[in-house]
Design a protein around this motif. Sequence first.
Motif, PDB file in Angstrom:
ATOM      1  N   ARG A 158       5.539 -83.894  53.646  1.00 32.25           N
ATOM      2  CA  ARG A 158       6.213 -82.809  54.355  1.00 32.25           C
ATOM      3  C   ARG A 158       7.494 -83.241  55.055  1.00 32.25           C
ATOM      4  O   ARG A 158       8.102 -82.434  55.752  1.00 32.25           O
ATOM      5  CB  ARG A 158       5.266 -82.204  55.379  1.00 32.25           C
ATOM      6  N   PRO A 205      11.036 -83.373  55.698  1.00 28.66           N
ATOM      7  CA  PRO A 205      12.175 -82.649  55.129  1.00 28.66           C
ATOM      8  C   PRO A 205      13.426 -83.505  55.018  1.00 28.66           C
ATOM      9  O   PRO A 205      14.361 -83.136  54.335  1.00 28.66           O
ATOM     10  CB  PRO A 205      12.395 -81.503  56.124  1.00 28.66           C
ATOM     11  N   SER A 212       6.821 -79.597  45.575  1.00 30.14           N
ATOM     12  CA  SER A 212       6.503 -79.251  46.960  1.00 30.14           C
ATOM     13  C   SER A 212       5.030 -78.929  47.097  1.00 30.14           C
ATOM     14  O   SER A 212       4.335 -78.687  46.125  1.00 30.14           O
ATOM     15  CB  SER A 212       7.336 -78.042  47.387  1.00 30.14           C
ATOM     16  N   THR A 265      17.444 -71.674  56.707  1.00 35.84           N
ATOM     17  CA  THR A 265      18.088 -72.452  55.644  1.00 35.84           C
ATOM     18  C   THR A 265      18.764 -73.663  56.255  1.00 35.84           C
ATOM     19  O   THR A 265      19.224 -73.623  57.394  1.00 35.84           O
ATOM     20  CB  THR A 265      19.149 -71.614  54.904  1.00 35.84           C
ATOM     21  N   PHE A 279      17.714 -76.998  51.664  1.00 33.13           N
ATOM     22  CA  PHE A 279      16.374 -76.462  51.483  1.00 33.13           C
ATOM     23  C   PHE A 279      16.211 -75.210  52.339  1.00 33.13           C
ATOM     24  O   PHE A 279      17.041 -74.919  53.194  1.00 33.13           O
ATOM     25  CB  PHE A 279      15.292 -77.500  51.819  1.00 33.13           C
ATOM     26  N   VAL A 280      15.133 -74.462  52.056  1.00 28.37           N
ATOM     27  CA  VAL A 280      14.812 -73.253  52.825  1.00 28.37           C
ATOM     28  C   VAL A 280      13.397 -73.383  53.360  1.00 28.37           C
ATOM     29  O   VAL A 280      12.556 -74.082  52.790  1.00 28.37           O
ATOM     30  CB  VAL A 280      14.932 -71.955  51.988  1.00 28.37           C
ATOM     31  N   PHE A 281      13.161 -72.697  54.442  1.00 25.58           N
ATOM     32  CA  PHE A 281      11.842 -72.603  55.036  1.00 25.58           C
ATOM     33  C   PHE A 281      11.429 -71.154  54.851  1.00 25.58           C
ATOM     34  O   PHE A 281      12.082 -70.253  55.381  1.00 25.58           O
ATOM     35  CB  PHE A 281      11.927 -72.991  56.516  1.00 25.58           C
ATOM     36  N   CYS A 282      10.413 -70.899  54.016  1.00 24.16           N
ATOM     37  CA  CYS A 282      10.071 -69.520  53.691  1.00 24.16           C
ATOM     38  C   CYS A 282       8.564 -69.302  53.728  1.00 24.16           C
ATOM     39  O   CYS A 282       7.790 -70.246  53.800  1.00 24.16           O
ATOM     40  CB  CYS A 282      10.650 -69.129  52.341  1.00 24.16           C
ATOM     41  N   LEU A 325       8.345 -75.427  52.889  1.00 21.63           N
ATOM     42  CA  LEU A 325       9.709 -75.894  52.686  1.00 21.63           C
ATOM     43  C   LEU A 325       9.961 -75.972  51.183  1.00 21.63           C
ATOM     44  O   LEU A 325       9.154 -76.547  50.450  1.00 21.63           O
ATOM     45  CB  LEU A 325       9.839 -77.287  53.306  1.00 21.63           C
ATOM     46  N   ARG A 330      12.916 -76.629  47.969  1.00 21.13           N
ATOM     47  CA  ARG A 330      14.220 -77.081  47.482  1.00 21.13           C
ATOM     48  C   ARG A 330      14.525 -76.310  46.199  1.00 21.13           C
ATOM     49  O   ARG A 330      13.634 -75.718  45.601  1.00 21.13           O
ATOM     50  CB  ARG A 330      14.209 -78.577  47.235  1.00 21.13           C
TER      51      ARG A 330
END
Length: 163
Positions: free
Chosen positions: A71, A73, A84, A103, A112-115, A124, A126
Motif C-alpha cells: 500500500r 503510494p 493494485s 488525485t 495516481f488516484v484515490f477512489c 489507490l 495507477r
Amino acid sequence: MNERAAVGTALVGASTFAAAAVSTLAWAVFTSQPVTPIRAPGPPTGRIASIKRIAPADTTPDELIARAAERDPFGTKPKAMAQSSALAIAPIAEQQTLRVLGTVIDSLGGSFVFCQLGATSPVLLRVGQRIGGFELRRVEKGIAEFASPTGDRVERQVPRAGA
C-alpha cells in the motif's frame, strides 16, 4: 605623575595575584589528601545473576509488513507487483457509483488516484489498474478518466470542499 601611578597600580595588582597564587598552592599541598578511585561493583550474584538479558521480540507479523509494502503510494514497485490491491476485490455490481476522492500528479509518470466504488474501502489506483469493471486511463489535476465495463469513457471529478 600619571606614569608613576600606573606603574604603582600595576605592581600592586601583580603582587596581589602572586600572593593569591602562593596561598592557593600552599593550601593544595598541605591540606589535600590522596584521592582513591571509586570502583564499580562487580556482577550481581544469586537470583539476579540468573536473569538473562531481556531483548525485545519481533512481534510484527509478516502479513502486516507485506500489506504495508503493498500500500506504499510513494514506493516504486517491480512489474510483477504493479497490480493494485484493487484487483483482489471481487467483481462488484455495476450499479454502484464510482467516486474519485483525490488525485496526485507526478511529472515523472507516478500519478495516481484515490477512489471508491460504492460502499467498499477506498483504494489507490495507477493508470491501467482496475476497480470493479472500471479501468483508470488518465489522471489530471482533480479529474480521473476511466473506461467503463462496456468500453465507454467515464470522467469523475474530485468533489470540492463543502460541496
